[in-house]
Design a protein around this motif. Structure first.
Motif, mmCIF file in Angstrom:
data_model
loop_
_atom_site.group_PDB
_atom_site.id
_atom_site.type_symbol
_atom_site.label_atom_id
_atom_site.label_comp_id
_atom_site.label_asym_id
_atom_site.label_seq_id
_atom_site.Cartn_x
_atom_site.Cartn_y
_atom_site.Cartn_z
ATOM 1 N N ALA A 1 50.973 56.265 92.076
ATOM 2 C CA ALA A 1 50.172 55.897 90.955
ATOM 3 C C ALA A 1 49.114 56.359 90.411
ATOM 4 C CB ALA A 1 50.078 54.278 91.072
ATOM 5 N N GLU A 2 49.056 56.855 89.279
ATOM 6 C CA GLU A 2 47.994 57.940 89.202
ATOM 7 C C GLU A 2 47.338 57.763 87.839
ATOM 8 O OE1 GLU A 2 48.265 62.257 91.296
ATOM 9 O OE2 GLU A 2 50.135 61.434 90.138
ATOM 10 N N ALA A 3 45.942 57.714 87.604
ATOM 11 C CA ALA A 3 45.572 57.578 86.285
ATOM 12 C C ALA A 3 45.238 59.295 85.589
ATOM 13 C CB ALA A 3 44.100 57.075 86.119
ATOM 14 N N VAL A 4 45.667 59.457 84.330
ATOM 15 C CA VAL A 4 45.693 60.635 83.819
ATOM 16 C C VAL A 4 44.481 60.678 82.640
ATOM 17 C CG1 VAL A 4 47.212 62.612 82.655
ATOM 18 C CG2 VAL A 4 47.893 60.738 84.384
ATOM 19 N N ASP A 5 43.686 61.688 82.773
ATOM 20 C CA ASP A 5 42.537 61.488 82.010
ATOM 21 C C ASP A 5 42.800 62.675 81.013
ATOM 22 O OD1 ASP A 5 39.829 60.680 81.249
ATOM 23 O OD2 ASP A 5 39.525 62.735 81.426
ATOM 24 N N PHE A 6 42.898 62.420 79.527
ATOM 25 C CA PHE A 6 43.051 63.332 78.511
ATOM 26 C C PHE A 6 41.903 63.986 77.761
ATOM 27 C CE2 PHE A 6 47.208 62.188 79.310
ATOM 28 C CZ PHE A 6 48.146 63.151 79.201
ATOM 29 N N ARG A 7 41.339 65.232 77.483
ATOM 30 C CA ARG A 7 40.172 65.377 76.686
ATOM 31 C C ARG A 7 40.628 66.692 75.464
ATOM 32 N NH1 ARG A 7 34.360 67.360 78.594
ATOM 33 N NH2 ARG A 7 33.286 66.607 76.925
ATOM 34 N N ALA A 8 40.144 66.621 74.299
ATOM 35 C CA ALA A 8 40.508 67.866 73.507
ATOM 36 C C ALA A 8 39.085 67.943 72.753
ATOM 37 C CB ALA A 8 41.699 67.308 72.681
ATOM 38 N N TRP A 9 39.177 69.357 72.523
ATOM 39 C CA TRP A 9 38.160 69.877 71.684
ATOM 40 C C TRP A 9 38.609 71.132 71.073
ATOM 41 C CZ3 TRP A 9 37.895 70.325 76.942
ATOM 42 C CH2 TRP A 9 37.851 71.306 77.435
ATOM 43 N N VAL A 10 37.593 71.431 69.998
ATOM 44 C CA VAL A 10 37.783 72.744 69.426
ATOM 45 C C VAL A 10 36.754 73.826 69.491
ATOM 46 C CG1 VAL A 10 37.703 74.195 67.143
ATOM 47 C CG2 VAL A 10 39.313 71.919 67.522
ATOM 48 N N GLU A 11 36.918 74.761 69.798
ATOM 49 C CA GLU A 11 35.854 76.104 70.212
ATOM 50 C C GLU A 11 36.372 77.221 69.258
ATOM 51 O OE1 GLU A 11 35.987 76.493 74.281
ATOM 52 O OE2 GLU A 11 37.021 78.155 74.236
ATOM 53 N N GLU A 12 35.121 78.065 69.060
ATOM 54 C CA GLU A 12 35.383 79.299 68.314
ATOM 55 C C GLU A 12 36.104 80.188 69.317
ATOM 56 O OE1 GLU A 12 31.922 81.023 66.635
ATOM 57 O OE2 GLU A 12 31.188 78.946 65.633
ATOM 58 N N ARG A 13 37.198 81.006 68.826
ATOM 59 C CA ARG A 13 37.928 81.860 69.606
ATOM 60 C C ARG A 13 37.130 82.784 70.412
ATOM 61 N NH1 ARG A 13 43.363 84.724 67.341
ATOM 62 N NH2 ARG A 13 43.347 82.581 66.428
ATOM 63 N N GLU A 14 36.104 83.348 69.999
ATOM 64 C CA GLU A 14 35.152 84.217 70.749
ATOM 65 C C GLU A 14 34.219 83.717 71.781
ATOM 66 O OE1 GLU A 14 33.043 83.582 66.840
ATOM 67 O OE2 GLU A 14 35.040 83.941 67.485
ATOM 68 N N ALA A 15 34.037 82.295 71.484
ATOM 69 C CA ALA A 15 33.564 81.544 72.483
ATOM 70 C C ALA A 15 33.936 81.487 73.819
ATOM 71 C CB ALA A 15 32.773 80.354 71.877
ATOM 72 N N GLY A 16 33.193 81.503 74.886
ATOM 73 C CA GLY A 16 33.642 81.271 76.343
ATOM 74 C C GLY A 16 33.915 79.771 76.486
ATOM 75 N N PHE A 17 34.860 79.732 77.663
ATOM 76 C CA PHE A 17 35.185 78.257 77.963
ATOM 77 C C PHE A 17 34.226 77.353 78.069
ATOM 78 C CE2 PHE A 17 36.030 75.170 81.193
ATOM 79 C CZ PHE A 17 37.508 74.679 80.621
ATOM 80 N N GLU B 1 45.105 57.094 80.765
ATOM 81 C CA GLU B 1 46.189 56.356 80.784
ATOM 82 C C GLU B 1 46.811 56.387 82.045
ATOM 83 O OE1 GLU B 1 50.067 58.235 79.104
ATOM 84 O OE2 GLU B 1 48.400 58.862 77.632
ATOM 85 N N ALA B 2 47.594 55.433 82.403
ATOM 86 C CA ALA B 2 48.526 55.523 83.806
ATOM 87 C C ALA B 2 49.669 56.502 83.480
ATOM 88 C CB ALA B 2 49.057 54.242 83.974
ATOM 89 N N GLY B 3 49.757 57.267 84.567
ATOM 90 C CA GLY B 3 50.788 58.206 84.588
ATOM 91 C C GLY B 3 52.118 57.728 84.639
ATOM 92 N N ALA C 1 43.068 65.857 83.542
ATOM 93 C CA ALA C 1 42.670 65.636 84.702
ATOM 94 C C ALA C 1 43.388 64.530 85.606
ATOM 95 C CB ALA C 1 41.214 65.811 84.757
ATOM 96 N N VAL C 2 43.626 64.648 86.671
ATOM 97 C CA VAL C 2 44.030 63.610 87.675
ATOM 98 C C VAL C 2 43.107 63.569 88.925
ATOM 99 C CG1 VAL C 2 45.961 62.950 89.250
ATOM 100 C CG2 VAL C 2 46.447 63.818 86.867
ATOM 101 N N PRO C 3 42.742 62.302 89.339
ATOM 102 C CA PRO C 3 41.920 62.172 90.527
ATOM 103 C C PRO C 3 42.454 62.829 91.572
ATOM 104 C CG PRO C 3 41.777 60.083 89.707
ATOM 105 C CD PRO C 3 42.925 61.076 88.814
ATOM 106 N N GLY C 4 41.636 63.869 92.382
ATOM 107 C CA GLY C 4 42.159 64.777 93.729
ATOM 108 C C GLY C 4 42.905 65.818 93.455
#
Length: 586
Positions: A498-514, A537-539, A569-572
């Protein structure tokens, strides 16, 4: 992008300048003479019955034609004024970068003179029917005149004592006709039967490989297998039957063979430098003659290769997995000077295909998906291919009407490395486009936390599964400033606990760094959203891929190059990110 560079081969015959002096066998242009056909033979020809005299007459007729060609060549301004990108013996090689160059129509006088020469050679061939030099001139000038059916008939009834030459000329004509499979068969017969030293020259890859590829080839334990892989990958279009880059290479040797002992349009006797230039770049499709420059007494004779010819051999970095590069390595179509170039006889242009390719892992391999817009004027042939260690393991083809989206998928076996090619071919327009990239295809351990590639979907698409996603793939990575953008991916290695899954999304300019995320964030569900998208959400409750699709509205981004980033991201476990570049249109 279309590559339309033009390569030129010129005789530097200047006076008082820094260029090399002309070779001793160069024929002065003032000596250009009209061609005397055998149909109205001179007394000297009538009196000559022995084969040696007949052959000498044939050589003189060929030289006279080339002098007449020189006199009739179209005049151009400034040709030959560039610094050489390369020197091959007496020849200066450069890429003049003139994308606007178009081939002028051949002067009528040259066509008439060539036809008279061919009539003369046909008559002479009846006196010395087994002479390989006269036979070679007949084939070469028939091909140059575009009389390919006649050339095919001639090579089919060859009759030379060295039968390997017959097969070589037959392969040469088949290649020019676009009958690549037939050319391959003829050339294989020729290679099997020709003298070993000739076969060694014709199959030596050194003239056409740059230093990086020669070094790579020298490092391989099985050089023959590695060379076969290079030739496979040099094939410009897997959609076309046969490998026309390989048959082009051998056709160039045939052209050089037919030119030995002959006068060239550059007014040079054929030698090793002209052979090397032909093997590397092919024979010119047109010749031009410059007006003499101030202070010079001679002109430049320039031979032009097809302006859309491109480098077809792969760059070294796509041949083997680079442990420092986690993502795909794009194999573009490079501008600028190359060691060797090629354009298939069935194409006028070969360009870069827009679209997207992605990998999705399964228990028995990796499913490769590709999507592109079917731009063209007629029905197109599209294909998705995956090369692994010299073999095409995936070969999926489909026909489609212009204006739609091509969506293809195929299962590739596990491998450390593979090269994917997504292709489209408009036969009637003689145009083709391709996207090639090197990717890792290594098997994933069942519990390894990993991501598929991020794929862009059509606006409004809401697939609930991988199968539904295939029908919703976006054919272009260009979007409007306020257009909805769908994104889909899979997550692997979940469901063992049993694992919780954390999702995140964004946009960045292509020439920009991470860490340099764009100030404009994605908005989901309406104008009230002010931050990047994030949810948890739950996995899955059992081991299986977790498929997720997002529908994103772009907040009026300025035109430019961007990347959509999805972080999972998943804990651990260390967080993972998937990225997909896209462009906001003007």
């Amino acid at each position: 992008m279309l590559t339309t560079t033009a390569f030129t081969v010129v005789l530097l015959a200047t006076a008082g300048g820094p260029a090399p002096t002309p070779a001793a066998d160069a024929v002065p242009m003032a000596r250009a003479m009209p061609l005397t056909p055998v149909s109205a033979p001179s007394p000297r020809l009538q009196a000559a019955d022995d084969s040696a005299s007949t052959l000498r007459d044939a050589r003189e007729l060929q030289a006279r034609f080339e002098r007449q060609r020189l006199r009739e060549l179209p005049r151009v301004m400034g040709s030959g004024g560039h610094a050489c990108d390369d020197m091959i013996g007496r020849l200066c090689i450069w890429d003049d970068g003139d994308e606007g160059w178009t081939m002028q129509e051949e002067p009528e006088a040259i066509g008439v003179a060539r036809a008279r020469l061919l009539d003369s050679l046909h008559s002479l061939a009846r006196r010395i029917p087994g002479d390989p030099w006269v036979f070679g001139q007949r084939v070469r000038y028939l091909v140059e005149a575009g009389r390919l059916d006649e050339a095919r008939s001639l090579t089919g009834a060859c009759g030379l004592a060295e039968t390997w030459r017959c097969d070589a000329y037959l392969g040469f004509v088949h290649h020019q006709q676009g009958r690549t499979r037939s050319a391959e068969l003829a050339f294989r017969r020729a290679l099997d039967a020709m003298p070993s030293d000739t076969r060694g020259d014709w199959t030596d890859p050194d003239p056409v490989l740059d230093r990086d590829l020669r070094d790579w080839l020298g490092e391989q334990a099985d050089s023959a297998r590695a060379l076969a892989r290079l030739w496979l990958l040099a094939d410009p279009l897997f959609l076309a039957q046969g490998n026309d880059r390989w048959t082009a290479h051998l056709s160039r040797w045939v052209y050089a063979m037919s030119s030995e002992g002959a006068q060239s349009p550059h007014q040079l006797r054929w030698a090793d430098d002209l052979t090397e230039a032909v093997v590397r770049y092919g024979w010119p499709v047109a010749w031009e003659r410059s007006w003499p420059r101030a202070g010079q007494t001679s002109s430049y004779v320039t031979g032009r290769d097809p302006p859309a010819a491109v480098r077809t051999f792969p760059p070294r970095e796509v041949l083997e997995r680079d442990p420092e590069r986690a993502g795909p390595i794009m194999w573009g179509i490079e501008d600028g000077h190359a060691r060797s170039v090629h354009l298939p006889p069935y194409l006028d242009t070969l360009g870069v295909l827009g679209g997207q390719v992605g990998r999705f892992w399964r228990r028995d391999g990796v499913t490769i998906v590709g999507a592109a817009m079917a731009d063209g004027t007629s029905r197109l042939l599209a294909g998705l291919f995956v090369e692994q260690d010299g073999t095409l393991e995936v070969d999926v083809q489909a026909s489609t009407d212009p204006g739609g989206t091509v969506r293809l998928s195929g299962r590739a076996p596990w491998a450390d490395w593979g090269i994917v090619s997504l292709e489209a071919w408009d036969r009637e327009a003689r145009r083709a486009y391709r996207m090639r990239l090197a990717v890792g295809l290594r098997e994933l351990a069942p519990d390894l936390f990993a991501l598929s590639d991020v794929m862009l979907l059509e606006a409004g698409a809401e697939p609930d599964s991988f199968a539904e996603m295939l029908d919703a793939l976006r054919g272009s990575t260009e979007v409007g400033a306020d257009e909805a953008l769908g994104v889909a991916l899979e997550v692997y290695g979940l469901g063992f606990r049993a694992e919780a899954v954390d999702f995140r999304a964004w946009v960045e300019e292509r020439e920009a760094g991470f860490f340099s995320r764009a100030a404009r964030w994605l908005r989901i569900g309406g104008p009230k959203e002010k931050v990047s998208l994030r949810w948890q959400e739950a996995g899955p409750d059992e081991p299986r891929p977790l498929f997720r699709a997002l529908d994103i509205t772009l907040p009026g981004l300025e035109p430019g190059e961007y990347v959509v980033v999805v972080e999972v991201a998943v804990p651990g476990r260390s967080p993972l990110t998937g990225r997909r570049p896209f462009t906001v249109r003007q």
